[in-house]
Structure formats: structure tokens, C-alpha cells
Design an enzyme around this catalytic site. Structure first.
Site, short mmCIF file in Angstrom:
data_model
loop_
_atom_site.label_atom_id
_atom_site.label_comp_id
_atom_site.label_asym_id
_atom_site.label_seq_id
_atom_site.Cartn_x
_atom_site.Cartn_y
_atom_site.Cartn_z
N ARG A 83 0.85 -1.19 0.00
CA ARG A 83 0.00 0.00 0.00
C ARG A 83 0.89 1.25 0.00
O ARG A 83 1.99 1.24 0.52
CB ARG A 83 -0.93 0.01 1.23
CG ARG A 83 -2.10 -0.97 1.11
CD ARG A 83 -3.01 -0.90 2.33
NE ARG A 83 -2.32 -1.34 3.53
CZ ARG A 83 -1.79 -0.55 4.44
NH1 ARG A 83 -1.89 0.77 4.35
NH2 ARG A 83 -1.16 -1.05 5.48
N SER A 273 -1.52 -3.69 10.16
CA SER A 273 -1.13 -4.55 9.05
C SER A 273 0.12 -5.36 9.39
O SER A 273 1.08 -4.82 9.95
CB SER A 273 -0.85 -3.68 7.82
OG SER A 273 -2.00 -2.94 7.50
P1 GTP Z 1 -2.55 -7.78 7.27
O1 GTP Z 1 -3.04 -8.82 6.32
O2 GTP Z 1 -1.42 -6.97 6.71
O3 GTP Z 1 -3.63 -6.90 7.81
O4 GTP Z 1 -1.81 -8.52 8.48
P2 GTP Z 1 -2.26 -9.47 9.67
O5 GTP Z 1 -2.57 -8.66 10.88
O6 GTP Z 1 -3.30 -10.44 9.24
O7 GTP Z 1 -0.89 -10.22 10.01
P3 GTP Z 1 -0.51 -11.76 9.88
O8 GTP Z 1 -1.34 -12.65 10.76
O9 GTP Z 1 -0.44 -12.11 8.45
O10 GTP Z 1 0.95 -11.75 10.50
C1 GTP Z 1 2.00 -10.98 9.98
C2 GTP Z 1 3.32 -11.55 10.42
O11 GTP Z 1 3.38 -11.63 11.85
C3 GTP Z 1 3.57 -12.94 9.88
O12 GTP Z 1 4.91 -13.02 9.46
C4 GTP Z 1 3.34 -13.82 11.06
O13 GTP Z 1 4.09 -15.01 11.01
C5 GTP Z 1 3.74 -12.94 12.25
N1 GTP Z 1 2.97 -13.29 13.47
C6 GTP Z 1 1.63 -13.48 13.54
N2 GTP Z 1 1.25 -13.83 14.80
C7 GTP Z 1 2.38 -13.85 15.54
C8 GTP Z 1 2.65 -14.14 16.91
O14 GTP Z 1 1.77 -14.46 17.71
N3 GTP Z 1 3.96 -14.02 17.31
C9 GTP Z 1 4.95 -13.67 16.45
N4 GTP Z 1 6.20 -13.59 16.92
N5 GTP Z 1 4.73 -13.41 15.13
C10 GTP Z 1 3.47 -13.49 14.69
C1 SPV Z 2 -3.05 -4.65 5.07
O1 SPV Z 2 -2.10 -4.00 4.61
O2 SPV Z 2 -3.57 -4.38 6.18
C2 SPV Z 2 -3.61 -5.81 4.34
C3 SPV Z 2 -3.18 -6.03 2.97
O3 SPV Z 2 -4.45 -6.52 4.87
S1 SPV Z 2 -3.95 -4.94 1.86
O4 SPV Z 2 -5.18 -5.53 1.38
O5 SPV Z 2 -3.01 -4.75 0.77
O6 SPV Z 2 -4.26 -3.68 2.52
MN MN Z 3 -5.14 -5.68 6.78
#
Ligand code: GTP
Ligand code: SPV
Ligand code: MN
Length: 612
Positions: A83, A273
């Protein structure tokens, strides 16, 4: 300029499947402006998916994977990977309505500016018209959008991420309201000019016109910039709808938890994010007897029901998840979801046997890969094989942990809301806020280190209120007032309890103090027990934290167990420093739009810190 024709060599539908006069007039107007070679009305069918993915393979955008059925690998332009917050605009009629956290340009000026970019922008390309619905189609008031795009990658991704196609066209009567979503990659194919696998423009605009419920996106093909149902509609425009109509559009996962005794609770959690929503939404509980089921991983629309409880629905139909860090140990449900196929992988690495790989998928990388830039890669390359913001796009229905009620138009009643971020220090593993207003205050000062999900520096701590900083469609002070008002109008006993969490606190050696992922159920269990009044807690100036042995640590490694005390600690000095930075944050919001109640909450926090 290339001539527009309604004849096409393929079997794509070139006649409009709708009589909606507003849609027909708008598509005509945009076609006139952007001058595409042809117009295709998307029906969301499997035939359409096959036709578009075949075209993308032929063009060199997609590589068909041998390792997963009906799945594709692609790499973006190296400058179009995330983004673009500095190119994102809230073009409200009054500058003050965009607030201090958004870029603002006068809507008339922006339309003139962008129209010049859009003029002829689709030359040589196909204009796709995609009708979609955010949330269940049989909702009482379904929220429709129509996206115009010149990107087949976007058309394919929208099929995964939203309810779209013929079933939506059928629902649109002549006077149905819809959000106008216009998207162009900004790369016209003038006579004789060859296409590239990932067309985009160096100049990008992601513009929102809240009053006219319109989104104009130009120059990028990346998810959050281009799949306009997602952040642009379901958060930025929807937050404005929610303000006007009395509901909330939030950057939250929705999770169903069932205890060993069979008691079910639904919870929501907002993390910025790339801070753990998808992973918590698909959690595989480390505690025996607990069951976790997925309702949503990124966006929640929440409104109070007739019974006074807060109900949440997931407006999306797919996951656009961060690939790196996703592995069989950390998130087996995500791996199982994508292994079922029907998925698109963007900016991961490609294996020699036609499958995808990213850092964290397996402990050891394969000996040789094609990296996200399309180059040969070995462990000695010294660069990540997958871009840190590489993503998988996959249907929610394939997720083994999906809850049967994920598509229920009534939504699910929320018992607790968690706000979290990435903070190496200061913020404890978990703290329960004192009440709704204190919870709103805590969320309004949420902070996190920036991640690769947005272009720019990574690892810089910033305030990210409710994890919505990049996604608010209006003034942040008014948004806080909206949260406070909804709580004040509600029956206190039925309000969700609000908690603050931090999975990312680090020890002196720089490593995480808490193992995270499936172990996070221990924190959720304590929080749910707090609802029932059965778990012990200690008062601190920032809220209640678990007493020494109140967290269920059954089966936790001794090494991890030894660090739990540090993970839970609330350090007064660190929090005094924190309040100084909160002072600056609140000062920047401006006196007349920051609710007085939040100023009082900050004063009360300072007094509690003084007294502790
Ligand atoms: P967006 O899709 O960008 O909104 O992100 P999200 O909040 O869904 O994040 P996501 O669950 O994809 O995690 C992002 C990163 O953080 C990944 O590399 C995960 O492996 C890491 N991660 C997620 N949960 C944990 C946790 O409990 N501990 C640690 N150390 N890392 C985590
Ligand atoms: C984020 O950036 O919070 C996402 C990925 O979940 S996007 O849809 O590109 O915003
Ligand atoms: Mn998101």
C-alpha cells in the site's frame, strides 16, 4: 487513441447483464474517458476464471503451479509491492473532515487531476466491470460495489476476495445504491507497444470521495491499492457509512472460541497490518480441548443488534494474507487452505518443481529458487527469496477452520475485543481495560512498529489508533467520539470487554518474550475467564494483568515459561515516557475534535502512574 469495439475474439460477455441506469451511464462515461479496446462484464463463473488465468499465463503475468491445483504464481513490478499511504487521499468536501491523519485534496481538484491520468489510460486493454457485494448477499441491507478495472489480475483476485458475478448482477435493481470503484493500472498500450507482465505507473493515486461514495485508484496493481472492495470500500468508505448510520467498520479479525466445557464465545481483534490478525483468526490452540474457528481475518463490520449485543460480520470472502512466517508450525490452517488450490501467490519465491516458497514456510529453503524478482536464488544470495509483503489470495471456504456461521447475515455476537500491536517494550502481553471508555482510550493510543505492508520505513513506532490509521475515511477525533457514543448508548452489561495485547515484546537479547501463534490461546482463555469473573488479575495503572499463576501455562516449554513474568510486566517509568508521546499524539489531533473524555482518560492514567 485506440478504437473501442464491442466485438471480441474470446467468449467473454460483452453485453451488460444489468439494466441499472446508473451503472450503464457510469460505465459509458468511464469508457469514453479511458478508451479501452473492449468491455467485459464479469459473471464470476469458473469459465471466466479459466479464461482470465489462461490469458494471464499467456501474457507472462502468471505461472501455473504444478504443486497446487488451479493456482498461480506471479511477481509484481518491484516498485508496486505494498500500500502507498503517502499517495492515499480522503477527498472530503471539507478539508477538516479528512482530519490530521489523512492526505486531503479538494475533490474537484482531484477529479480534474486524476481525469487527466485516466484519459486514454486503458488504450489497448480490456475494461472489466465487476459487480460485488461486501458481506452476505442475503443481508438486510447488502452493501454493493461495482469495480471498473483494466487489470485481469484484479478481476481474478476480486473473484476470490468478494461475493461477485452473476449472483450480484441479479440482485441489482434499477435503484440499488452502489459504491463506484474505478481502477486503472495506468499503462495504456498504444499502437505497437508491447505489454509487460505487471503493468503499473510510477505515479499513483488512491483517492476516496466519501460524500459521493466513490473510489478512484490509479497506477498500482497491488492488493490494498487495487482490490477496491477491501481497504478502500470496506474500511475507508464504510467507516464513513458507519459514522452516518451508527455502526463500525474495523480492521479486525473475527474468531469463534469454544472451551473444553463447550461454551462458545466470539471475539474480535484489531492489530495493524502484518501484526497477526490472520494468524490469530486461524489459531490452532495449544491448550487441549479448546477449539478455534475462523470467521474473518482482516475486516469486521459491527453493529448493535436488537438484543443490545454487538454483532460482527466479515465483509470479505477470501484471505489476502502475508506469506512470510506462515508455516505448518505457525499457521497450519493457512497452509491447508492454500494447499487446496484455487489461489494466487504474489511476490513469493517459486520452486524448481513448480510450487511456491517463502521464508518461514519450511525451516530450510530448497537448494534453488526463483526469487520474487525473478532471479536465481540460493541460501548464499543474502536477500529474502520472497518479498516480506508477499501474499497469498485464497477462498475462505477452503479454510479447514472456517466456522459454519462465517456467512451468516446476522453476524456473531462479540464478547471481547483485543487491540494489539508490535511493541518491543512497554506494552505487556495482555491487560484488561477498566471499562468501555478506558478501552476506547487504550485503543485510541494504540501504537505499533511499521511493517512491509505499506511502502516506507519498517520498524518505526507510530500511533495507530484502533489499527485504523491508514484506513480511516474521516476525522480521527470524530471517529473516537463515534466509538464513545456507541458505548454510551449501549447496555453496559452487554458491551464487549476490551483488552490490550502485545505478542511482540522483546527481551534484552532482542528475541520475543512470548512464543505466540497457537500459544496465544492461553491469553484468550484468561480473557474469557475474566468475562465470567473466574480468573485472577492484578490492578496496574494501565489495566488488569493476569496474576502470577492466572495464565494457564500447561504444557508450555520451560524456557518460554521463564519469560512470562517479563512479558507481563508493567513498568511505570516506561509508561510515563509513553504518556509523553501520547501527549504529542493527542496534541496533533487538535483540541476541538478530540473528545474531552479521552483527554480526561489520559489525565487519569497520569495520576494512576504518579500514585503507583
Ligand atoms: P494484514 O493482512 O497486513 O492486515 O496482516 P495481519 O494482521 O493479518 O498479520 P498476519 O497474521 O499475516 O501476520 C503478519 C506476520 O506476523 C507474519 O509473518 C506472522 O508469522 C507474524 N505473526 C503473527 N502472529 C504472531 C505471533 O503471535 N507471534 C509472532 N512472533 N509473530 C506473529
Ligand atoms: C493490510 O495491509 O492491512 C492488508 C493487505 O491486509 S492490503 O489488502 O493490501 O491492505
Ligand atoms: Mn489488513
Amino acid at each position: 487513441m485506440t478504437r473501442r469495439t464491442s466485438v471480441t475474439a474470446s467468449s467473454a460477455p460483452t453485453t451488460a447483464p444489468t439494466k441499472h441506469p446508473g451503472i450503464l451511464a457510469w460505465v459509458d462515461e468511464i469508457a469514453e474517458l479511458t478508451a479501452p479496446e473492449r468491455i467485459v462484464w464479469c459473471d464470476g463463473s469458473r469459465d471466466e476464471w479459466d479464461r482470465l488465468t489462461d490469458e494471464l499465463v499467456e501474457k507472462g503475468t502468471f505461472v501455473r503451479l504444478d504443486g497446487k491445483p488451479n493456482s498461480f504464481w506471479c511477481v509484481s513490478d518491484p516498485d508496486d509491492v505494498a500500500r502507498v499511504e503517502d499517495r492515499t487521499f480522503i477527498c472530503s468536501e471539507n478539508a477538516s473532515d479528512a482530519g490530521p491523519t489523512n492526505n486531503w485534496v479538494d475533490p474537484v481538484d482531484m477529479r480534474i487531476l486524476m481525469a487527466e491520468h485516466y484519459r486514454g489510460a486503458m488504450a489497448g486493454r480490456t475494461l472489466y466491470v465487476i459487480a460485488f457485494c461486501m458481506g452476505p448477499l442475503d443481508a438486510a441491507e447488502p452493501k454493493f460495489g461495482v469495480q471498473i478495472t483494466d487489470s485481469p489480475y484484479v478481476a481474478v483476485s476480486m473473484q476470490i476476495m468478494t461475493r461477485s458475478g452473476a449472483r450480484v448482477w441479479d440482485k441489482l435493481t434499477a435503484d440499488t445504491e452502489f459504491v463506484r470503484c474505478l481502477h486503472s493500472v495506468g499503462a495504456p498500450l498504444h499502437e505497437g507497444r508491447a505489454d509487460v507482465p505487471w503493468p503499473c505507473d510510477r505515479t499513483k493515486y488512491i483517492a476516496h470521495f466519501p460524500e459521493s461514495r466513490t473510489i478512484w485508484s490509479y497506477g498500482s496493481g497491488y492488493g490494498g491499492n487495487a482490490l477496491l472492495g477491501k481497504k478502500c470500500f470496506a474500511l475507508r468508505i464504510a467507516s464513513v457509512l458507519g459514522r452516518d448510520e451508527g455502526w463500525l467498520a474495523e480492521h479486525m479479525l473475527i474468531l469463534k472460541l469454544t472451551s473444553p466445557q463447550g461454551k462458545t464465545h466470539y471475539v474480535a481483534a484489531a492489530f495493524p497490518s502484518s501484526c497477526g490478525k490472520t494468524n490469530l483468526a486461524m489459531l490452532e490452540p495449544a491448550l487441549a480441548g479448546w477449539q478455534a474457528e475462523t470467521i474473518g481475518d482482516d475486516i469486521a463490520w459491527m453493529r448493535f443488534g436488537a438484543d443490545g449485543r454487538l454483532y460482527a460480520v466479515n465483509p470479505e470472502a477470501g484471505f489476502f494474507g502475508v506469506a512470510p512466517g506462515t508455516g505448518a508450525r505457525t499457521n497450519p490452517n493457512a497452509i491447508a487452505t492454500v494447499d487446496r488450490g484455487n489461489s494466487v501467490f504474489t511476490n513469493t519465491a517459486l520452486t524448481d518443481d513448480g510450487d511456491v516458497w517463502w521464508e518461514g514456510l519450511t525451516e530450510q529453503p530448497p537448494a534453488h529458487l526463483t526469487d520474487w524478482r525473478g532471479n536465481d536464488w540460493t541460501i548464499d544470495s543474502g536477500t529474502p527469496a520472497a518479498h516480506p509483503n508477499s501474499r497469498y489470495c485464497t477462498p475462505i471456504e477452503q479454510c479447514p477452520s472456517v466456522a459454519p456461521e462465517w456467512n451468516d447475515p446476522a453476524g456473531v455476537p462479540i464478547s471481547a475485543i483485543f487491540f494489539g500491536g508490535r511493541r518491543a517494550s512497554t506494552v505487556p502481553l495482555v491487560a484488561e481495560t477498566f471499562d468501555w471508555a478506558h478501552g476506547v482510550f487504550t485503543a485510541s493510543v494504540l501504537s505499533s512498529e511499521t511493517t512491509a505492508a505499506a511502502a516506507g520505513a519498517v520498524g518505526v513506532v507510530r500511533r495507530d489508533p484502533m489499527a485504523m490509521l491508514p484506513f480511516l475515511g474521516y476525522h480521527v477525533g470524530d471517529y473516537f467520539a463515534h466509538w464513545l457514543k456507541l458505548g454510551a448508548q449501549a447496555d453496559t452489561a452487554k458491551l464487549p470487554k476490551i483488552f490490550q495485547v502485545n505478542w511482540f515484546r522483546r527481551g534484552e537479547d532482542g528475541t520475543f518474550l512470548w512464543p505466540g501463534f497457537g500459544e496465544n490461546v492461553r491469553v484468550l482463555k484468561w480473557a474469557l475467564e475474566r468475562l465470567d469473573g473466574t480468573a485472577e488479575a492484578e490492578w496496574t495503572p494501565i489495566g488488569y494483568v493476569p496474576s502470577a499463576d492466572a495464565l494457564d501455562l500447561t504444557g508450555l516449554d520451560d524456557a518460554d515459561r521463564a519469560l512470562v513474568g517479563q512479558a507481563l510486566a508493567v513498568d511505570t517509568d516506561e509508561w510515563v515516557t509513553e504518556t509523553r508521546s501520547i501527549d504529542e499524539w493527542f496534541a496533533g489531533i487538535g483540541g476541538n475534535r478530540l473528545p474531552e473524555e479521552l483527554r480526561e482518560q489520559l489525565a487519569a492514567l497520569k495520576l494512576r502512574l504518579l500514585g503507583s
